[in-house]
Design a protein around this motif. Structure first.
Motif, PDB file in Angstrom:
ATOM      1  N   GLY A   1      11.162 -21.208   3.974  1.00  0.00           N
ATOM      2  CA  GLY A   1      12.578 -21.396   3.711  1.00  0.00           C
ATOM      3  C   GLY A   1      13.043 -20.994   2.325  1.00  0.00           C
ATOM      4  N   ALA A   2      12.147 -20.511   1.488  1.00  0.00           N
ATOM      5  CA  ALA A   2      12.514 -20.095   0.125  1.00  0.00           C
ATOM      6  C   ALA A   2      12.476 -18.574   0.006  1.00  0.00           C
ATOM      7  CB  ALA A   2      11.548 -20.710  -0.883  1.00  0.00           C
ATOM      8  N   SER A   3      13.368 -18.018  -0.805  1.00  0.00           N
ATOM      9  CA  SER A   3      13.375 -16.580  -1.067  1.00  0.00           C
ATOM     10  C   SER A   3      12.349 -16.258  -2.142  1.00  0.00           C
ATOM     11  CB  SER A   3      14.756 -16.137  -1.543  1.00  0.00           C
ATOM     12  OG  SER A   3      15.705 -16.330  -0.521  1.00  0.00           O
ATOM     13  N   VAL A   4      11.481 -15.300  -1.838  1.00  0.00           N
ATOM     14  CA  VAL A   4      10.447 -14.882  -2.775  1.00  0.00           C
ATOM     15  C   VAL A   4      10.344 -13.367  -2.751  1.00  0.00           C
ATOM     16  CG1 VAL A   4       9.084 -17.027  -2.696  1.00  0.00           C
ATOM     17  CG2 VAL A   4       8.652 -15.227  -1.034  1.00  0.00           C
ATOM     18  N   ALA A   5       9.670 -12.816  -3.755  1.00  0.00           N
ATOM     19  CA  ALA A   5       9.475 -11.370  -3.830  1.00  0.00           C
ATOM     20  C   ALA A   5       8.118 -11.062  -4.444  1.00  0.00           C
ATOM     21  CB  ALA A   5      10.575 -10.727  -4.666  1.00  0.00           C
ATOM     22  N   ASP A   6       7.489 -10.009  -3.923  1.00  0.00           N
ATOM     23  CA  ASP A   6       6.314  -9.431  -4.553  1.00  0.00           C
ATOM     24  C   ASP A   6       6.845  -8.339  -5.473  1.00  0.00           C
ATOM     25  OD1 ASP A   6       4.882 -11.071  -2.844  1.00  0.00           O
ATOM     26  OD2 ASP A   6       4.311  -9.452  -1.479  1.00  0.00           O
ATOM     27  N   ILE A   7       6.418  -8.334  -6.724  1.00  0.00           N
ATOM     28  CA  ILE A   7       6.949  -7.391  -7.708  1.00  0.00           C
ATOM     29  C   ILE A   7       5.829  -6.479  -8.181  1.00  0.00           C
ATOM     30  CG2 ILE A   7       8.131  -7.164  -9.929  1.00  0.00           C
ATOM     31  CD1 ILE A   7       9.253 -10.032  -9.380  1.00  0.00           C
ATOM     32  N   TYR A   8       6.077  -5.166  -8.089  1.00  0.00           N
ATOM     33  CA  TYR A   8       5.075  -4.167  -8.451  1.00  0.00           C
ATOM     34  C   TYR A   8       4.937  -4.089  -9.973  1.00  0.00           C
ATOM     35  CZ  TYR A   8       2.448   0.225  -8.082  1.00  0.00           C
ATOM     36  OH  TYR A   8       1.480   1.206  -8.146  1.00  0.00           O
ATOM     37  N   ALA A   9       3.730  -4.348 -10.434  1.00  0.00           N
ATOM     38  CA  ALA A   9       3.386  -4.248 -11.853  1.00  0.00           C
ATOM     39  C   ALA A   9       2.062  -3.494 -11.899  1.00  0.00           C
ATOM     40  CB  ALA A   9       3.263  -5.628 -12.476  1.00  0.00           C
ATOM     41  N   PRO A  10       2.133  -2.134 -11.815  1.00  0.00           N
ATOM     42  CA  PRO A  10       0.908  -1.337 -11.675  1.00  0.00           C
ATOM     43  C   PRO A  10      -0.173  -1.772 -12.641  1.00  0.00           C
ATOM     44  CG  PRO A  10       2.850   0.067 -11.690  1.00  0.00           C
ATOM     45  CD  PRO A  10       3.321  -1.326 -12.017  1.00  0.00           C
ATOM     46  N   PRO A  11      -1.388  -1.866 -12.125  1.00  0.00           N
ATOM     47  CA  PRO A  11      -1.837  -1.324 -10.840  1.00  0.00           C
ATOM     48  C   PRO A  11      -1.738  -2.314  -9.683  1.00  0.00           C
ATOM     49  CG  PRO A  11      -3.741  -2.062 -12.057  1.00  0.00           C
ATOM     50  CD  PRO A  11      -2.541  -2.331 -12.939  1.00  0.00           C
ATOM     51  N   GLY A  12      -1.173  -3.494  -9.868  1.00  0.00           N
ATOM     52  CA  GLY A  12      -1.138  -4.488  -8.796  1.00  0.00           C
ATOM     53  C   GLY A  12       0.243  -5.062  -8.579  1.00  0.00           C
ATOM     54  N   TRP A  13       0.272  -6.191  -7.885  1.00  0.00           N
ATOM     55  CA  TRP A  13       1.513  -6.857  -7.526  1.00  0.00           C
ATOM     56  C   TRP A  13       1.496  -8.308  -8.007  1.00  0.00           C
ATOM     57  CZ3 TRP A  13       5.527  -4.583  -4.758  1.00  0.00           C
ATOM     58  CH2 TRP A  13       5.259  -3.304  -4.272  1.00  0.00           C
ATOM     59  N   ARG A  14       2.636  -8.787  -8.503  1.00  0.00           N
ATOM     60  CA  ARG A  14       2.824 -10.217  -8.764  1.00  0.00           C
ATOM     61  C   ARG A  14       3.384 -10.794  -7.472  1.00  0.00           C
ATOM     62  NH1 ARG A  14       6.422  -8.935 -13.173  1.00  0.00           N
ATOM     63  NH2 ARG A  14       7.632 -10.697 -12.452  1.00  0.00           N
TER      64      ARG A  14
ATOM     65  N   ALA B   1       0.820  -1.210   0.000  1.00  0.00           N
ATOM     66  CA  ALA B   1       0.000   0.000   0.000  1.00  0.00           C
ATOM     67  C   ALA B   1       0.856   1.263   0.000  1.00  0.00           C
ATOM     68  CB  ALA B   1      -0.938  -0.002   1.207  1.00  0.00           C
ATOM     69  N   VAL B   2       1.846   1.326   0.867  1.00  0.00           N
ATOM     70  CA  VAL B   2       2.645   2.544   0.975  1.00  0.00           C
ATOM     71  C   VAL B   2       3.508   2.759  -0.272  1.00  0.00           C
ATOM     72  CG1 VAL B   2       4.667   1.666   2.229  1.00  0.00           C
ATOM     73  CG2 VAL B   2       3.944   3.999   2.556  1.00  0.00           C
ATOM     74  N   LEU B   3       4.076   1.695  -0.824  1.00  0.00           N
ATOM     75  CA  LEU B   3       4.903   1.852  -2.020  1.00  0.00           C
ATOM     76  C   LEU B   3       4.087   2.370  -3.203  1.00  0.00           C
ATOM     77  CD1 LEU B   3       7.119  -1.299  -1.555  1.00  0.00           C
ATOM     78  CD2 LEU B   3       7.931   1.068  -1.560  1.00  0.00           C
ATOM     79  N   ALA B   4       2.874   1.856  -3.368  1.00  0.00           N
ATOM     80  CA  ALA B   4       2.005   2.369  -4.437  1.00  0.00           C
ATOM     81  C   ALA B   4       1.650   3.824  -4.173  1.00  0.00           C
ATOM     82  CB  ALA B   4       0.744   1.510  -4.549  1.00  0.00           C
ATOM     83  N   ALA B   5       1.373   4.166  -2.920  1.00  0.00           N
ATOM     84  CA  ALA B   5       0.970   5.535  -2.566  1.00  0.00           C
ATOM     85  C   ALA B   5       2.093   6.548  -2.776  1.00  0.00           C
ATOM     86  CB  ALA B   5       0.490   5.580  -1.116  1.00  0.00           C
ATOM     87  N   ILE B   6       3.347   6.143  -2.584  1.00  0.00           N
ATOM     88  CA  ILE B   6       4.453   7.090  -2.748  1.00  0.00           C
ATOM     89  C   ILE B   6       5.016   7.084  -4.170  1.00  0.00           C
ATOM     90  CG2 ILE B   6       5.060   7.040  -0.304  1.00  0.00           C
ATOM     91  CD1 ILE B   6       7.447   5.259  -0.979  1.00  0.00           C
ATOM     92  N   GLY B   7       4.360   6.365  -5.059  1.00  0.00           N
ATOM     93  CA  GLY B   7       4.759   6.396  -6.461  1.00  0.00           C
ATOM     94  C   GLY B   7       5.981   5.569  -6.787  1.00  0.00           C
ATOM     95  N   ALA B   8       6.165   4.455  -6.097  1.00  0.00           N
ATOM     96  CA  ALA B   8       7.288   3.571  -6.428  1.00  0.00           C
ATOM     97  C   ALA B   8       7.141   3.110  -7.881  1.00  0.00           C
ATOM     98  CB  ALA B   8       7.322   2.374  -5.486  1.00  0.00           C
ATOM     99  N   PRO B   9       8.241   3.013  -8.603  1.00  0.00           N
ATOM    100  CA  PRO B   9       8.156   2.619 -10.011  1.00  0.00           C
ATOM    101  C   PRO B   9       7.840   1.140 -10.194  1.00  0.00           C
ATOM    102  CG  PRO B   9      10.441   2.909  -9.375  1.00  0.00           C
ATOM    103  CD  PRO B   9       9.610   3.325  -8.190  1.00  0.00           C
ATOM    104  N   ALA B  10       7.331   0.810 -11.368  1.00  0.00           N
ATOM    105  CA  ALA B  10       7.136  -0.591 -11.737  1.00  0.00           C
ATOM    106  C   ALA B  10       8.469  -1.310 -11.567  1.00  0.00           C
ATOM    107  CB  ALA B  10       6.653  -0.699 -13.178  1.00  0.00           C
ATOM    108  N   GLY B  11       8.402  -2.551 -11.126  1.00  0.00           N
ATOM    109  CA  GLY B  11       9.615  -3.323 -10.903  1.00  0.00           C
ATOM    110  C   GLY B  11      10.123  -3.261  -9.470  1.00  0.00           C
ATOM    111  N   THR B  12       9.482  -2.436  -8.632  1.00  0.00           N
ATOM    112  CA  THR B  12       9.835  -2.411  -7.213  1.00  0.00           C
ATOM    113  C   THR B  12       9.542  -3.785  -6.634  1.00  0.00           C
ATOM    114  OG1 THR B  12       9.443  -0.037  -6.981  1.00  0.00           O
ATOM    115  CG2 THR B  12       9.240  -1.367  -4.983  1.00  0.00           C
ATOM    116  N   GLU B  13      10.424  -4.272  -5.769  1.00  0.00           N
ATOM    117  CA  GLU B  13      10.300  -5.621  -5.221  1.00  0.00           C
ATOM    118  C   GLU B  13      10.311  -5.600  -3.700  1.00  0.00           C
ATOM    119  OE1 GLU B  13      13.596  -7.807  -6.833  1.00  0.00           O
ATOM    120  OE2 GLU B  13      12.986  -7.431  -8.900  1.00  0.00           O
ATOM    121  N   ILE B  14       9.471  -6.446  -3.102  1.00  0.00           N
ATOM    122  CA  ILE B  14       9.467  -6.676  -1.655  1.00  0.00           C
ATOM    123  C   ILE B  14       9.979  -8.100  -1.454  1.00  0.00           C
ATOM    124  CG2 ILE B  14       8.063  -6.859   0.432  1.00  0.00           C
ATOM    125  CD1 ILE B  14       5.983  -5.030  -1.011  1.00  0.00           C
ATOM    126  N   HIS B  15      11.161  -8.249  -0.846  1.00  0.00           N
ATOM    127  CA  HIS B  15      11.797  -9.562  -0.666  1.00  0.00           C
ATOM    128  C   HIS B  15      11.567 -10.083   0.748  1.00  0.00           C
ATOM    129  CE1 HIS B  15      14.395  -9.814  -4.349  1.00  0.00           C
ATOM    130  NE2 HIS B  15      13.944  -8.570  -4.415  1.00  0.00           N
TER     131      HIS B  15
END
Length: 135
Positions: A110-123, A91-105
């Protein structure tokens, strides 16, 4: 499957988990004073979800005959509960205008994963492999 809340340590401190956010640096959208990190920190603290513990810029690939430019800013986080922190970060990253491709790791089972911003939503929960040639 959702993880149960982590009980406090014997010292009384709540157990925390490490996460980080990777924000691409765009040539014409500079965050010269690094206000995004402050906004992320304020949002997490306001809801008791965690805090920013550090940040730094990382260089991209070398350009032919030129120096390397800053490719992204990494924001390191100490969070109490990953799932709640993910929702707030999205929510905050979208609100502050984070660019497409922003990742939350983060880690899941036990596995490394990331949510990736692909406006208007997240993968969500995309697998991440770290190693040579990876950013």
């Amino acid at each position: 499957m959702a993880q149960p809340p982590t009980p406090p340590r014997a010292t009384g401190y709540v157990r925390t988990q490490f996460m980080f956010v990777k924000i691409p640096v765009l040539p014409d959208a500079d965050d010269l004073y690094h206000q995004r990190e402050d906004r992320i920190d304020q949002a997490l603290k306001a809801k008791g979800l965690g805090t920013v513990i550090g940040w730094g810029d990382s260089l991209g690939e070398a350009r032919a005959g030129r120096s390397r430019r800053v490719a992204y800013t990494r924001v390191d986080l100490d969070v109490v509960e990953v799932e709640d922190a993910r929702a707030e970060l999205q929510a905050v990253l979208a609100a502050i205008g984070a660019p497409a491709g922003t990742e939350i790791h983060y880690s899941r089972d036990g596995a490394s994963v990331a949510d990736i911003y692909a406006p208007p939503g997240w993968r969500l929960a995309q697998p991440v492999v770290y190693g040579v040639g990876q950013q």
